[in-house]
Design a protein around this motif. Structure first.
Motif, short mmCIF file in Angstrom:
data_model
loop_
_atom_site.label_atom_id
_atom_site.label_comp_id
_atom_site.label_asym_id
_atom_site.label_seq_id
_atom_site.Cartn_x
_atom_site.Cartn_y
_atom_site.Cartn_z
N ALA A 88 0.82 -1.21 0.00
CA ALA A 88 0.00 0.00 0.00
C ALA A 88 0.86 1.26 0.00
O ALA A 88 0.55 2.22 -0.71
N ASP A 89 1.92 1.24 0.77
CA ASP A 89 2.75 2.44 0.90
C ASP A 89 3.25 2.90 -0.47
O ASP A 89 3.12 4.07 -0.84
N ARG A 90 3.81 1.98 -1.22
CA ARG A 90 4.36 2.33 -2.53
C ARG A 90 3.25 2.77 -3.49
O ARG A 90 3.41 3.73 -4.25
N ALA A 91 2.12 2.07 -3.46
CA ALA A 91 1.03 2.39 -4.39
C ALA A 91 0.46 3.78 -4.13
O ALA A 91 0.22 4.56 -5.06
N TYR A 92 0.22 4.10 -2.84
CA TYR A 92 -0.36 5.41 -2.52
C TYR A 92 0.63 6.53 -2.80
O TYR A 92 0.25 7.62 -3.23
N LEU A 93 1.90 6.27 -2.56
CA LEU A 93 2.93 7.28 -2.81
C LEU A 93 2.98 7.60 -4.31
O LEU A 93 3.05 8.76 -4.71
N ARG A 94 2.91 6.55 -5.11
CA ARG A 94 2.97 6.75 -6.56
C ARG A 94 1.72 7.50 -7.05
O ARG A 94 1.82 8.42 -7.87
N GLU A 95 0.56 7.13 -6.54
CA GLU A 95 -0.67 7.80 -6.97
C GLU A 95 -0.68 9.26 -6.55
O GLU A 95 -1.09 10.14 -7.32
N ALA A 96 -0.21 9.55 -5.32
CA ALA A 96 -0.15 10.93 -4.85
C ALA A 96 0.82 11.74 -5.71
O ALA A 96 0.55 12.90 -6.06
N PHE A 97 1.97 11.13 -6.05
CA PHE A 97 2.95 11.83 -6.89
C PHE A 97 2.35 12.16 -8.26
O PHE A 97 2.52 13.28 -8.77
N ASP A 98 1.65 11.22 -8.86
CA ASP A 98 1.04 11.46 -10.16
C ASP A 98 0.01 12.58 -10.10
O ASP A 98 -0.08 13.41 -11.01
N LEU A 99 -0.78 12.62 -9.04
CA LEU A 99 -1.77 13.68 -8.89
C LEU A 99 -1.12 15.05 -8.76
O LEU A 99 -1.57 16.04 -9.37
N LEU A 100 -0.06 15.13 -7.96
CA LEU A 100 0.64 16.40 -7.81
C LEU A 100 1.29 16.83 -9.12
O LEU A 100 1.31 18.04 -9.45
N GLN A 130 0.14 16.17 -12.10
CA GLN A 130 -0.96 16.69 -12.92
C GLN A 130 -1.37 18.09 -12.49
O GLN A 130 -1.81 18.90 -13.32
N ALA A 131 -1.21 18.39 -11.20
CA ALA A 131 -1.59 19.70 -10.67
C ALA A 131 -0.51 20.75 -10.86
O ALA A 131 -0.68 21.90 -10.43
N GLY A 132 0.63 20.37 -11.46
CA GLY A 132 1.66 21.36 -11.76
C GLY A 132 2.86 21.35 -10.85
O GLY A 132 3.60 22.34 -10.77
#
Length: 679
Positions: free
Chosen positions: A462-474, A476-478
């Motif tokens: 979970a740690d790696r998956a959530y970290l990656r998803e959060a990074f991708d969202l940021l 996308q946000a610039g």
């Protein structure tokens, strides 16, 4: 229902619950201590003072008991969910001891300081025992919210109420025995003046009563409030929560001949009508409330067997650690709602706890658990992007905190109406879709297609998956990572976040989130300020992130939701829309709640609001307990039975061995004549 108080950030494991803040800081006499230690509430700055009652709750359609009222007949009580089990001529609540001894002193602590006896304005910090909503220890309201049944009110200053079947107005008939502490009667003129004054003084009152167009005298002891809309079933009920103030006193002059001004803080002892009056104080340090022996309402059914303490002493401490030491010592704090898992698990090993002088109890919580969260100030550009807010939610590892800090006591809060039928579950029901479909395209599409879930770090990888998803969202946000720091690509500035607290122990709850954010290079820090500065900053929304528990929700949400979430409240200093939410879809759903024609519609509209708020990632949800931890010294005693809806009513308790009334006859005394309270 809403209660006025500036929520404090978490200390220990949770930010002080609405309950504890209200109990200790507001110290309202007119409500019970509703023992519910929700998530953030578990691990928050503590303070044990009687709580303030919530404002009236919106009606979910008239009950059988209300049918007579809707036809214009007088009634002594109103129930918003189901008929009150108490008849019109009931003598007292079932759970109280009507022969409870009067006298003795309840010792309590408050955190911070105070500088005013005027709780009805945005300026100043009112003393413990005073409350903007609900009357506190000093004032009575038109109707009194029941401590034994949810969403039910009984006669107080008003002896009866009636309203027409279209809910276009409501009329209250005042009790001829209602008196101020100086012996003067409470009049219709007092009621009209109170209403007209309060809606000008504070945005919470203005928002709550924004549909009231007129307050007029329609009989010798009758006041009618007229509304700008029909079929709003809540309005006749919430008018009963109006705090009534003495017009003749506030428009008079003080001992020096200076005209009083209710728009300003004051250190002059105000005139009241409630069960207690201030007998001694030392500004910022201590205040003593003394029971009024000839209190006009002492024989009212909602008062019999309650308000038994001869006096209530509040002593102020700078932080929660000092308050904890005061409780252990004894004689300064007689009971506390524990909000620290570590203390509950390991801290009660001091002599008094071991020898039985201090008693501990776990009390089940059957009330709605309101949201406890890291509140993001959505007014700020950095939090205006939903992708950023979702990324921050993904980075928060609740499971780690619960395991390493909280002894596994807590559960993740996943609703603004947790622990109730109002919480959104699974996919929207057909009834919910009646409210949501008109908003399609204005709310996240996931509202219709996915049940809302929060990150679960107990899952493998979970740690790696959530970290990656959060990074991708940021991204996308610039944002992008540069040298281990998250940077805004548009400005080149690092992504920084300040978490605000008002107690040194707040770092226990804020610090882990700082570390979670740091994993993606977000530079976060904790800033601790004194309680007065914290309150002022919260009033003016001068923060980036705070950890707090929102005001208590009820089973009948209504007008108070405007003050919590509406666009109109977002920029109104002193409102409770701390997140700064401005969302037309949310505004529409609030109106749907307020105008719900029946209980099923109210539940569906509330679930729809809950669902939309969650998918907008307005806050980062924390945790809740599902029960309350109560500790008290064995100098106190209580009825064998507890109130059904509120868990514990501290005002039904008494001091063991108390026999004398130890109360004063209410006669006005100049402030200069008051002796300083002794801590």
């Amino acid at each position: 229902m809403a209660i006025n108080s500036c929520k404090r950030p978490p200390t220990a494991d949770y930010p002080e619950t609405d309950l504890t803040v209200l109990l200790r800081l507001l110290g309202s006499l007119t409500a019970t201590i509703i023992l519910a230690a929700p998530a953030s509430a578990q691990e928050a700055p503590t303070a044990s003072a009687p709580q303030t009652p919530a404002a009236a709750t919106p009606a979910a359609g008239p009950t059988d008991a209300q049918e007579a009222v809707t036809q214009g007949e007088w009634s002594e009580s109103i129930s918003l969910i189901k008929p009150s089990r108490y008849p019109a001529d009931f003598k007292h609540y079932d759970y109280v001891n009507p022969d409870a001894p009067k006298g003795g002193t309840l010792h309590s602590v408050a955190i911070g300081s105070f500088d005013s006896f005027n709780p009805f304005i945005v300026r100043g910090t009112p003393a413990a025992g005073l409350a903007n909503f609900g009357g506190g220890l000093l004032y009575d309201t038109l109707m009194d919210q029941s401590t034994d049944e949810p969403s039910t009110s009984h006669a107080m200053i008003a002896e009866a109420v009636r309203y027409p079947s279209d809910y276009s107005s409501v009329t209250y008939r005042l009790d001829p025995k209602a008196r101020w502490h100086d012996g003067q009667p409470i009049t219709v003129e007092d009621v009209i003046w109170s209403f007209q004054t309060l809606i000008k003084l504070h945005p919470q009152w203005a928002t709550y009563y924004q549909n009231v167009t007129a307050a007029t005298q329609t009989g010798e002891r009758e006041i009618t409030f007229t509304f700008n809309q029909k079929n709003n079933r809540e309005l006749p009920n919430i008018m009963g929560d109006l705090t009534i103030l003495p017009k003749h006193w506030w428009e008079g002059t003080d001992s020096k001949g200076k005209k009083r001004d209710i728009t300003q803080p004051t250190s002059e002892l105000p005139l009241g009508s409630g069960p207690y009056k201030i007998s001694a104080f030392r500004i910022g340090d201590a205040i003593t409330w003394e029971r009024v022996a000839d209190y006009w309402a002492k024989d009212k059914p909602a008062r019999v067997g309650r308000y038994n303490f001869g006096s209530i002493d509040y002593v102020y401490f700078r932080d929660s650690n000092a308050a904890w030491e005061a409780f252990k010592k004894g004689g300064l704090d007689d009971y506390r709602l524990e909000n620290s898992a570590r203390r509950w698990a390991e801290g009660y090993d001091f002599p008094a706890a071991k020898n039985g002088s201090v008693i501990r109890k776990e009390v089940e919580n059957h009330d709605v658990v309101s949201m406890q969260a890291y509140v993001l100030n959505n007014r700020l550009p950095k939090f205006s992007d939903i992708r950023v807010r979702k990324a921050l939610t993904l980075l928060y590892n609740f499971e780690e905190m619960n395991r390493t800090l909280f002894f596994g006591y807590y559960r993740r809060v996943a609703s603004y109406f947790e622990n109730s039928e109002l919480a959104a579950k699974d996919l929207p029901s057909p009834k919910e879709l009646e409210y949501l479909e008109p908003l399609r395209g204005k709310v996240p599409e996931e509202v219709f297609t996915k049940p809302f879930t929060l990150p679960d770090y107990s899952q493998p990888n979970a740690d790696r998956a959530y970290l990656r998803e959060a990074f991708d969202l940021l991204k996308q946000a610039g944002y992008e990572s540069r040298g281990g720091r998250m940077v805004d690509t548009r400005t080149g500035q690092p992504f920084t976040i300040e978490l605000l607290g008002d107690d040194p122990s707040d770092d226990r709850v804020l610090g882990p989130f700082v570390r979670h954010l740091g994993r993606l290079g977000i530079q976060a820090n904790v800033r601790i300020v004194d309680s007065n500065q914290y309150i002022e900053r919260m009033r003016n929304f001068d923060f980036e992130v705070v950890a707090m528990k929102y005001y208590p929700q009820s089973l009948s949400p209504g007008n108070e939701q405007r003050d919590f979430w509406s666009s109109a409240a977002a920029d109104a200093p002193g409102s409770r829309n701390y997140a700064g939410l401005k969302n037309p879809a949310v505004d529409q759903l609030i109106d749907n709640i307020i105008h719900a024609p029946d209980r099923d519609s109210l539940v569906a509209a509330t679930r729809a609001l809950d669902r939309v708020m969650l998918w907008n990632y307005v806050v980062v949800p924390q945790w809740y307990l599902g029960k309350s931890w109560l500790a008290y010294w064995n100098t106190l005693d209580m009825p064998a039975k507890a109130p059904e809806s509120s868990g514990v009513d501290i005002f039904s308790w008494w001091v063991k061995g108390a026999s004398a009334p130890a109360a004063s006859t209410a006669t006005p005394q100049p402030a200069a004549a008051q002796a300083p309270a002794q801590p």
